[in-house]
Design an enzyme around this catalytic site. Structure first.
Site, mmCIF file in Angstrom:
data_model
loop_
_atom_site.group_PDB
_atom_site.id
_atom_site.type_symbol
_atom_site.label_atom_id
_atom_site.label_comp_id
_atom_site.label_asym_id
_atom_site.label_seq_id
_atom_site.Cartn_x
_atom_site.Cartn_y
_atom_site.Cartn_z
ATOM 1 N N ARG A 93 -5.857 -13.335 2.221
ATOM 2 C CA ARG A 93 -7.281 -13.127 2.495
ATOM 3 C C ARG A 93 -7.874 -14.274 3.290
ATOM 4 N NH1 ARG A 93 -7.908 -10.217 -3.420
ATOM 5 N NH2 ARG A 93 -7.213 -8.182 -2.641
ATOM 6 N N THR A 96 0.809 -1.210 0.000
ATOM 7 C CA THR A 96 0.000 0.000 0.000
ATOM 8 C C THR A 96 0.844 1.261 0.000
ATOM 9 O OG1 THR A 96 -1.686 -1.209 1.249
ATOM 10 C CG2 THR A 96 -1.870 1.188 1.216
ATOM 11 N N GLU A 150 -6.096 -6.200 3.689
ATOM 12 C CA GLU A 150 -5.839 -7.192 2.628
ATOM 13 C C GLU A 150 -6.818 -7.047 1.465
ATOM 14 O OE1 GLU A 150 -2.667 -10.267 2.894
ATOM 15 O OE2 GLU A 150 -3.270 -8.459 3.920
ATOM 16 N N GLY A 157 -3.822 3.356 -2.245
ATOM 17 C CA GLY A 157 -4.856 2.539 -1.634
ATOM 18 C C GLY A 157 -5.018 1.214 -2.348
ATOM 19 N N ARG A 205 -25.251 -13.421 34.090
ATOM 20 C CA ARG A 205 -25.970 -12.179 34.373
ATOM 21 C C ARG A 205 -27.472 -12.445 34.460
ATOM 22 N NH1 ARG A 205 -26.194 -7.043 36.449
ATOM 23 N NH2 ARG A 205 -27.135 -5.545 35.004
ATOM 24 N N HIS A 227 -23.599 -7.261 26.645
ATOM 25 C CA HIS A 227 -22.889 -6.873 27.863
ATOM 26 C C HIS A 227 -23.381 -5.549 28.435
ATOM 27 C CE1 HIS A 227 -20.041 -10.065 26.753
ATOM 28 N NE2 HIS A 227 -19.501 -9.933 27.943
ATOM 29 N N GLY A 228 -24.154 -4.805 27.667
ATOM 30 C CA GLY A 228 -24.638 -3.519 28.157
ATOM 31 C C GLY A 228 -23.485 -2.578 28.470
ATOM 32 N N TRP A 231 1.063 1.719 6.099
ATOM 33 C CA TRP A 231 0.300 0.643 6.728
ATOM 34 C C TRP A 231 1.005 -0.707 6.592
ATOM 35 C CZ3 TRP A 231 -2.918 1.927 10.259
ATOM 36 C CH2 TRP A 231 -3.661 3.110 10.155
#
Length: 388
Positions: free
Chosen positions: A246, A127, A366, A132, A271, A341-342, A157
């Protein structure tokens, strides 16, 4: 039927060994390491001892080769513990495959034995800041000068670029070539004068393992560093390598999704609200059912692509499908895990928030998922349909 049932007993043992490593050595320390953004040197050393960096290297070069389905399940286990550990061996494996399929015998002898032990770790540099997904628009150029190539340009990257000793550098050796891909080559670059790792990029997730900018300023490599010894073959070579890449990203997504599901299932049984465990509330139960179903589908899609790869078939479409579906699945599972999980899901004292930060990388890494859809539809047309 367990996913492990498709593997030989020896490969089942390998996956089990990695699972034990994750449970005993990774999970107890990952939260502290990840929040401190600390490079996991001790864990990487243990991965070396387990032979994880030699999974794609043949025995004749000192490796511990496994089937591609086994590789998928090993990567899933590592990512279940910490996605960054799976990332630390992802590009390394792609470079090993590139050397194995396209390298000269001298290149294989030089690098593969050291890569098998992890003494030499490898990464890819594709990249660029202005390119890109459009790799053919790259501006990094390697010009022949006698018995050397002189490289100028920049990459961004690039994972593991400080801790890798070998970089598979995609560059233009003939900027005037038409079509453009015929002017692209891969150089096997080591750190040296003219190559600068300029900075580590700040990231939402994927902590611990660095992603950097690289600058090449009259950087020189010998002409025999050209992968396979023939210029202009690099684009096709890298596209083949990305099939493995990939699949690896899809496997990472499986690991993140599985960790989020397992944490959510455990939490939903512990919970209680309104006098009963929250999994018994239909809205929470539906989330868990959908998470498990989509994760199972993603794993089967990824294993299908892995089996096709081992059969010697072209799998750019299959790997693209696996990467697309598994990454989108991981993102949705991570989001649903936060819902389950809130408020605790938003707390840095729970691992759920890490899964939510790590999951987006697989959507854009990738090759973005938009690119995957382009690959899939082109192959559908070229092959005359899905089952043609």
């Amino acid at each position: 039927m367990s996913s492990l049932d498709i593997l030989s007993p020896d490969e089942q043992l390998v996956v089990g060994t990695v699972r034990d490593f994750v449970d005993k050595d990774v999970r107890p320390v990952v939260r502290e390491l990840e929040h401190a953004n600390t490079y996991p040197e001790a864990l990487i050393e243990q991965m070396k001892q387990l032979g994880i960096f030699g999974l794609a290297v043949p025995e004749e070069y000192g490796g511990t080769p496994v089937s591609t389905p086994c590789y998928v399940l090993i990567t899933e286990e590592l990512a279940r513990g910490w996605m960054s550990l799976a990332g630390a061996m992802g590009g390394h494996t792609v470079v090993a495959k590139l050397l194995l399929h396209f390298g000269t015998e001298e290149q294989k002898q030089r690098y593969l034995p050291k890569m098998a032990t992890g003494e030499f770790r490898a990464t890819m540099a594709l990249t660029e800041p202005g390119g890109g997904s459009d790799l053919q628009a790259m501006r990094t150029v390697a010009r022949r000068d006698g018995d050397e190539y002189v490289v100028n340009g920049g990459k961004t990257w690039i994972t593991n670029s400080r801790h890798s000793q070998l970089i598979a550098l995609l560059c233009k050796t003939d900027p005037e070539a038409e079509p453009k891909h015929r002017g692209i080559s891969i150089l096997l670059a080591e750190h040296g004068p003219g190559l600068t790792v300029s900075r580590d990029l700040p990231k939402l997730g994927y902590k611990g393992v660095e992603s950097c900018e690289l600058t090449f300023d009259d950087y020189r490599v010998p002409a025999d560093a050209l992968l396979g010894g023939v210029a202009g073959k690099g684009f096709g070579q890298m596209m083949k390598g990305l099939e493995t890449g990939r699949l690896q990203v899809a496997s990472r997504a499986l690991g993140v999704g599985r960790a989020a599901l397992e944490d959510s299932l455990r939490y939903a049984q512990e919970r209680e609200t309104f006098g009963e465990p929250i999994w018994k509330h239909q809205s929470i139960g539906n989330y868990l059912a959908d998470m498990a179903t989509s994760l199972t589908a993603a794993r089967q899609l990824t294993l299908h692509a892995a089996r096709e790869a081992d059969a010697g078939r072209r799998v750019d479409m299959e790997a693209g499908m696996a990467k697309l579906f598994a990454s989108e699945t991981a993102m949705q599972i991570a989001l649903n895990a936060m819902r389950i999980h809130g408020g605790y899901g938003y707390s840095t004292e729970f691992d759920v928030e890490r899964y939510f930060r790590d999951a987006p990388l697989m959507i854009v890494g990738e090759g973005t998922n938009e690119i995957q859809r382009n690959v899939i539809v082109r192959q559908l047309v070229a092959r005359g349909g899905l089952d043609a």
